[in-house]
Enzyme design. Structure first.
Site, PDB file in Angstrom:
ATOM      1  N   ASP A 244       9.381   3.208  -0.750  1.00  0.00           N
ATOM      2  CA  ASP A 244       7.861   3.875   0.360  1.00  0.00           C
ATOM      3  C   ASP A 244       8.306   3.243   1.333  1.00  0.00           C
ATOM      4  O   ASP A 244       8.229   2.385   1.900  1.00  0.00           O
ATOM      5  CB  ASP A 244       7.015   2.929  -0.213  1.00  0.00           C
TER       6      ASP A 244
ATOM      7  N   LYS B   3       4.894   9.469   8.753  1.00  0.00           N
ATOM      8  CA  LYS B   3       4.966   9.073   9.821  1.00  0.00           C
ATOM      9  C   LYS B   3       6.104   9.573  11.288  1.00  0.00           C
ATOM     10  O   LYS B   3       5.124  10.745  11.496  1.00  0.00           O
ATOM     11  CB  LYS B   3       4.470   7.414   9.410  1.00  0.00           C
TER      12      LYS B   3
ATOM     13  N   TYR C 141       1.126  -1.475  -0.206  1.00  0.00           N
ATOM     14  CA  TYR C 141       0.063  -0.469  -0.327  1.00  0.00           C
ATOM     15  C   TYR C 141       0.904   1.148  -0.050  1.00  0.00           C
ATOM     16  O   TYR C 141       1.927   1.319   0.593  1.00  0.00           O
ATOM     17  CB  TYR C 141      -1.004  -0.108   0.824  1.00  0.00           C
TER      18      TYR C 141
HETATM   19  P1  KE4 Z   1      -0.412   8.368   4.105  1.00  0.00           P
HETATM   20  O1  KE4 Z   1      -1.070   8.898   3.570  1.00  0.00           O
HETATM   21  O2  KE4 Z   1      -1.783   7.573   4.903  1.00  0.00           O
HETATM   22  O3  KE4 Z   1       0.226   9.670   5.367  1.00  0.00           O
HETATM   23  O4  KE4 Z   1       0.451   7.415   3.695  1.00  0.00           O
HETATM   24  C1  KE4 Z   1      -0.120   6.781   3.665  1.00  0.00           C
HETATM   25  C2  KE4 Z   1       1.197   5.516   3.000  1.00  0.00           C
HETATM   26  C3  KE4 Z   1       1.933   5.257   2.467  1.00  0.00           C
HETATM   27  N1  KE4 Z   1       3.071   4.231   1.950  1.00  0.00           N
HETATM   28  C4  KE4 Z   1       2.716   3.247   2.964  1.00  0.00           C
HETATM   29  C5  KE4 Z   1       4.154   2.585   3.133  1.00  0.00           C
HETATM   30  C6  KE4 Z   1       2.110   3.622   4.693  1.00  0.00           C
HETATM   31  O5  KE4 Z   1       1.680   2.335   5.269  1.00  0.00           O
HETATM   32  C7  KE4 Z   1       0.825   4.208   4.292  1.00  0.00           C
HETATM   33  C8  KE4 Z   1      -0.166   4.566   5.477  1.00  0.00           C
HETATM   34  N2  KE4 Z   1      -0.276   3.686   5.881  1.00  0.00           N
HETATM   35  C9  KE4 Z   1      -1.184   3.225   7.045  1.00  0.00           C
HETATM   36  C10 KE4 Z   1      -1.811   1.316   7.597  1.00  0.00           C
HETATM   37  N3  KE4 Z   1      -1.778   0.588   6.914  1.00  0.00           N
HETATM   38  C11 KE4 Z   1      -1.740   4.231   7.178  1.00  0.00           C
HETATM   39  C12 KE4 Z   1      -3.236   4.304   8.128  1.00  0.00           C
HETATM   40  C13 KE4 Z   1      -4.320   4.467   7.955  1.00  0.00           C
HETATM   41  O6  KE4 Z   1      -4.887   4.324   6.092  1.00  0.00           O
HETATM   42  O7  KE4 Z   1      -5.308   4.991   8.226  1.00  0.00           O
END
Ligand code: KE4
Length: 428
Positions: free
Chosen positions: A239, A267, A144
Site C-alpha cells: 500500500d 495522494k 491504515y
Molecule cells: P484515501 O481513501 O484517504 O484517499 O486513502 C486511504 C489510505 C490508504 N492507504 C494509506 C497508506 C493511507 O495513508 C491512506 C489515507 N491516509 C490518511 C492519513 N493518514 C488520509 C487522511 C484522512 O483520512 O483524512
C-alpha cells in the site's frame, strides 16, 4: 492567535457535517482544540480564514510533494478545464498517465485509476481474492489502508487472531476474514499463516508505515514478507498510497528493492485532486473487468481534470530526480536541528524519518510497531502541537500521523521551525 472566524464556522459546520469535517482527523480531536478553516495555500505555506499564516507539514496528508499551488500543476488544470470536466469515456491522457506509471514503478505492468486510496486498496484485495480463490487477508496492527470494511478490523486475541470489527457497522462475517499481524515481526505473520493454511489470499502492508506515525521496516522484514508470500502463494500488496512517489520515483519498493505483486497508489498521483490507482502483474490485472470477471468501476475514474493534475505532477517528478536529493537535504537539516535541541535539553524522544516523511514520538524507547508507538505521551504531544501552531508551524494534529516536507520548504522555513521547536520544547 485569533481563530474567531474558524471557531464560528466550526460551530455551524457541526450542525451540517458529522463532527464538522469531511474526514475525522481534520477535527483536531486528539489535540483538544478546534480545527482551523483554511482559505488558501501556496508553496510551503497554508493560510486560515482569520489570516494566520503557517509553515505546513501536513501537505494535505501527503499529496503536496512539490508544495501547494505549484504553477505548472495549476496551469495543467486550467488548460484541461477549457475542454470540459468529465466525459465518462476514455481519453488519451489516461493512456499517457498509465504509461508513465508503468515506467516509474517497475512492478506495475498494468494499472487501473480510481478516485481514492480506499478505492484502490479495497479493489486490490478483491482482485487478490479473485486471483487466488482464497478469502482471508493479513494486515498489520496500526497500518491504515482506508475505510473499507475489510480494513477496519482490530487484532483478535489468541493464536487464531480472528479479526474483531474496529467500527460499528462491520459484520462479524467480514471481520473473520481479516487477520492482524505485528509490523516488523515476521514470526507473527508465520503464525497466522500456519493457523490459516491455504486460506490467505493477500498480505497488505504499508512498506514504510505512515499511519502509526512514521515507522520504517527493520532489517529484512520486507524481504521476508516477499519470501513467505512466494512460498505460500499469497499476493503481496504494497500500500504505497502515502509512500508512492514520496520516497523515490518508484516509491518504497524502489528504495527497499522489493517487488510486490500489486501496488496501491493515491495522494501524490493526483497532484492534489481525487485520484487513486492499483496495479501490478499483468496476469493478475487482466482479471479486472471488462478484460476479466472481477468487477470494479467508477463514474469519475480517470477524469480529465484529475488526470491533468496527476500527469503534470508525475512528469515533473520524472524530469527532475534531484527532487529526492533536495528533500533529503531539507529533511536531514530539520532532523539534525531537532535532535540537537533534544540533546541539549536531555530529552531522548524518538524521531523516525524516511526521506521527507517523519514523526517525533514523545517516548524515549524505540518505535518500531503499534505497541511501541502507543507508549508515546499523547498529552505532551497535544501541548507540543498547540504551541507549535501558536509559533506558526502547522503539524499533523495527531501523534500517530506522519509529517511531510515538500520541495517548496526552504532552509529558512526549516531554521524557523527549529527555532520554534527550541522555544516550545522547553515550555511543555
Ligand atoms: P484515501 O481513501 O484517504 O484517499 O486513502 C486511504 C489510505 C490508504 N492507504 C494509506 C497508506 C493511507 O495513508 C491512506 C489515507 N491516509 C490518511 C492519513 N493518514 C488520509 C487522511 C484522512 O483520512 O483524512
Amino acid at each position: 492567535m485569533n481563530t474567531k472566524l474558524s471557531d464560528i464556522l466550526f460551530e455551524k459546520a457541526k450542525n451540517l457535517i458529522p463532527g464538522g469535517v469531511n474526514s475525522p482527523v481534520r477535527a483536531f480531536k486528539s489535540v483538544g482544540r478546534n480545527p482551523l478553516f483554511i482559505s488558501k495555500a501556496l508553496g510551503s505555506r497554508i493560510y486560515d480564514i482569520d489570516g494566520n499564516e503557517f509553515i505546513d507539514y501536513v501537505g494535505s496528508w501527503g499529496p503536496m510533494l512539490l508544495g501547494h499551488s505549484h504553477p505548472k500543476i495549476l496551469a495543467a488544470i486550467e488548460q484541461a478545464l477549457k475542454n470540459g470536466t468529465s466525459f465518462g469515456a476514455p481519453t488519451e491522457l489516461e493512456v499517457k498517465i498509465a504509461e508513465l506509471i508503468t515506467k516509474m514503478v517497475s512492478s506495475i505492468e498494468m494499472v487501473r485509476m480510481v478516485n481514492s486510496g480506499t478505492e484502490a486498496t479495497m479493489s486490490a484485495i478483491r482482485l487478490a481474492r479473485a486471483f487466488t480463490g482464497k478469502s482471508k487477508i493479513i494486515k498489520f496492527e496500526g497500518c491504515y489502508h482506508g475505510h473499507a470494511d475489510t480494513f477496519l478490523i482490530k487484532a483478535g486475541s489468541g493464536a487464531m487472531t480472528f479479526g474483531i470489527p474496529d467500527s460499528p457497522g462491520i459484520p462479524e462475517g467480514i471481520a473473520q476474514y481479516t487477520l492482524t499481524a505485528r509490523f516488523n515481526d515476521i514470526h507473527s505473520v508465520e503464525q497466522l499463516i500456519a493457523n490459516n493454511k491455504n486460506q490467505i489470499a493477500a498480505l497488505i502492508v504499508e512498506p514504510v508505515v505512515g499511519n502509526m506515525g512514521c515507522i520504517p521496516p527493520k532489517g529484512n522484514f520486507l524481504n521476508d514478507l516477499r519470501t513467505i508470500c512466494d512460498k505460500e502463494n499469497i499476493i503481496l500488496i504494497f500500500d504505497e498510497v502515502m509512500t508512492g512517489f514520496r520516497l523515490a520515483v518508484g516509491g518504497a519498493q524502489e528504495l527497499y528493492k522489493i517487488k510486490p505483486d500489486l501496488t496501491t497508489l493515491g495522494k501524490i498521483i493526483g497532484g492534489g485532486l481525487p485520484v487513486g490507482a492499483y496495479g501490478g502483474r499483468k496476469e493478475i490485472m487482466q482479471l479486472v473487468a471488462p478484460s476479466g470477471p472481477m468487477y470494479q468501476a467508477g463514474t469519475l475514474s480517470g477524469n480529465p481534470i484529475a488526470m491533468a493534475a496527476g500527469y503534470e505532477m508525475l512528469s515533473i517528478i520524472m524530469s527532475d530526480q534531484n527532487i529526492y536529493k533536495t528533500l533529503e537535504i531539507t529533511a536531514q537539516r530539520l532532523e539534525n536541528g531537532i535532535k540537537k535541541i533534544l540533546n541539549e535539553n536531555g530529552l531522548n524522544y524518538q524521531i523516525n524519518r524516511v526521506g521527507s516523511m517523519f514523526t517525533l514520538f514523545f517516548t524515549e524507547s524505540e518505535v518500531y510497531d503499534y505497541d511501541s508507538a502507543k507508549k508515546s505521551d499523547t498529552q505532551k504531544f497535544a501541548k507540543f502541537f498547540n504551541q507549535m501552531l501558536e509559533h506558526g508551524i502547522y503539524l499533523p494534529p495527531s501523534q500517530f500521523e506522519a509529517a511531510f516536507i515538500s520541495t517548496a520548504h526552504t532552509l529558512e522555513d526549516i531554521d524557523r521551525t527549529i527555532k520554534a521547536f527550541e522555544e516550545v520544547i522547553k515550555s511543555i
